[in-house]
Design a protein around this motif. Structure first.
Motif, PDB file in Angstrom:
ATOM      1  N   ALA A  35     100.802  50.425 129.166  1.00 57.14           N
ATOM      2  CA  ALA A  35     100.111  51.289 128.189  1.00 57.14           C
ATOM      3  C   ALA A  35     101.081  51.733 127.098  1.00 57.14           C
ATOM      4  CB  ALA A  35      99.501  52.506 128.887  1.00 57.14           C
ATOM      5  N   ASP A  48      97.961  58.204 122.414  1.00 55.74           N
ATOM      6  CA  ASP A  48      97.933  57.049 121.527  1.00 55.74           C
ATOM      7  C   ASP A  48      96.929  57.276 120.400  1.00 55.74           C
ATOM      8  OD1 ASP A  48      98.210  54.182 120.678  1.00 55.74           O
ATOM      9  OD2 ASP A  48      96.147  54.111 121.412  1.00 55.74           O
ATOM     10  N   GLU A  49      95.742  57.671 120.769  1.00 54.21           N
ATOM     11  CA  GLU A  49      94.703  57.919 119.768  1.00 54.21           C
ATOM     12  C   GLU A  49      95.133  59.011 118.793  1.00 54.21           C
ATOM     13  OE1 GLU A  49      90.323  59.954 119.765  1.00 54.21           O
ATOM     14  OE2 GLU A  49      90.767  58.565 121.399  1.00 54.21           O
ATOM     15  N   GLU A  93     101.644  48.796 124.821  1.00 53.78           N
ATOM     16  CA  GLU A  93     100.468  48.571 123.981  1.00 53.78           C
ATOM     17  C   GLU A  93     100.447  49.540 122.793  1.00 53.78           C
ATOM     18  OE1 GLU A  93      96.725  47.034 122.614  1.00 53.78           O
ATOM     19  OE2 GLU A  93      98.491  46.233 123.620  1.00 53.78           O
ATOM     20  N   HIS A  94     100.841  50.769 123.006  1.00 47.70           N
ATOM     21  CA  HIS A  94     100.926  51.739 121.909  1.00 47.70           C
ATOM     22  C   HIS A  94     101.875  51.212 120.833  1.00 47.70           C
ATOM     23  CE1 HIS A  94     101.455  55.494 119.724  1.00 47.70           C
ATOM     24  NE2 HIS A  94     102.763  55.363 119.899  1.00 47.70           N
ATOM     25  N   ARG A 135      96.402  57.416 126.840  1.00 48.75           N
ATOM     26  CA  ARG A 135      95.329  56.949 125.943  1.00 48.75           C
ATOM     27  C   ARG A 135      95.025  58.009 124.888  1.00 48.75           C
ATOM     28  NH1 ARG A 135      93.579  54.536 130.731  1.00 48.75           N
ATOM     29  NH2 ARG A 135      92.327  56.322 131.346  1.00 48.75           N
TER      30      ARG A 135
END
Length: 187
Positions: A120, A60-61, A123-124, A57
């Protein structure tokens, strides 16, 4: 462990996983590298996989924010921003700590599409596709969704080849192919 210590743990774990891989870096190695005991880690993360998800997470950010800022700094029009994606990649490939894509690594280590780590990672890539499609739409592409998928394919291939072979060639070749695709999209 305070929120800032937790954030520091995630940041340090991200660096360790990016450098060494997810299966190769165990909790003992993470404890040693981060200076956080395994007991403290397990107070915030029920499992190693929960910690991996937190690092994904964060990555990704960080990556998407960096990419958008770099693309916007390198070009002003949506069409030129589509090409500047590859200029930004070339900069990333030149960084001494470049070790390919953390999400490609994660999805290859956790290959079951239903696994949360694989999901995940997917999703990225989906969020990157949404960004690229948005640029293609803003540029007036005839088929922005198709162009977005094609450019994402080039981007991902460039990352893999930059890691395996020559970073300069991978970025330049992907950019040249992107120019052709963008031209064929009516831009």
């Amino acid at each position: 462990m305070s929120a800032s210590k937790r954030d520091e743990l995630v940041q340090n774990a991200l660096k360790a996983f990016y450098r060494g891989g997810f299966h190769a870096i165990g909790m003992d190695a993470l404890a040693k590298e981060t200076g956080v005991s395994k007991t403290a880690m397990y107070k915030h993360f029920r499992t190693k996989e929960d910690l991996i998800l937190a690092t994904l997470r964060l990555r990704d950010e960080q990556f998407r924010n960096w990419l958008v800022r770099r693309v916007e700094a390198l070009a002003t029009t949506p069409r030129d921003r589509l090409l500047s994606i590859f200029d930004a990649l070339a900069e990333w490939f030149r960084e001494p700590e470049f070790r390919s894509c953390m999400f490609i690594k994660a999805s290859s280590e956790y290959q079951d599409r239903n696994h949360p780590i694989h999901a995940a990672s997917a999703e990225h890539k989906r969020l990157l596709l949404v960004y690229i499609e948005g640029l293609a739409r803003a540029a007036g592409a005839k088929a922005p969704d198709a162009l977005g998928r094609q450019l994402l394919t080039l981007k991902e291939g460039a990352i893999v080849l930059a890691h395996l072979h020559d970073p300069e060639t991978a970025a330049a070749d992907a950019r040249a192919a992107a120019e052709i695709l963008i031209g064929n999209a009516g831009l």
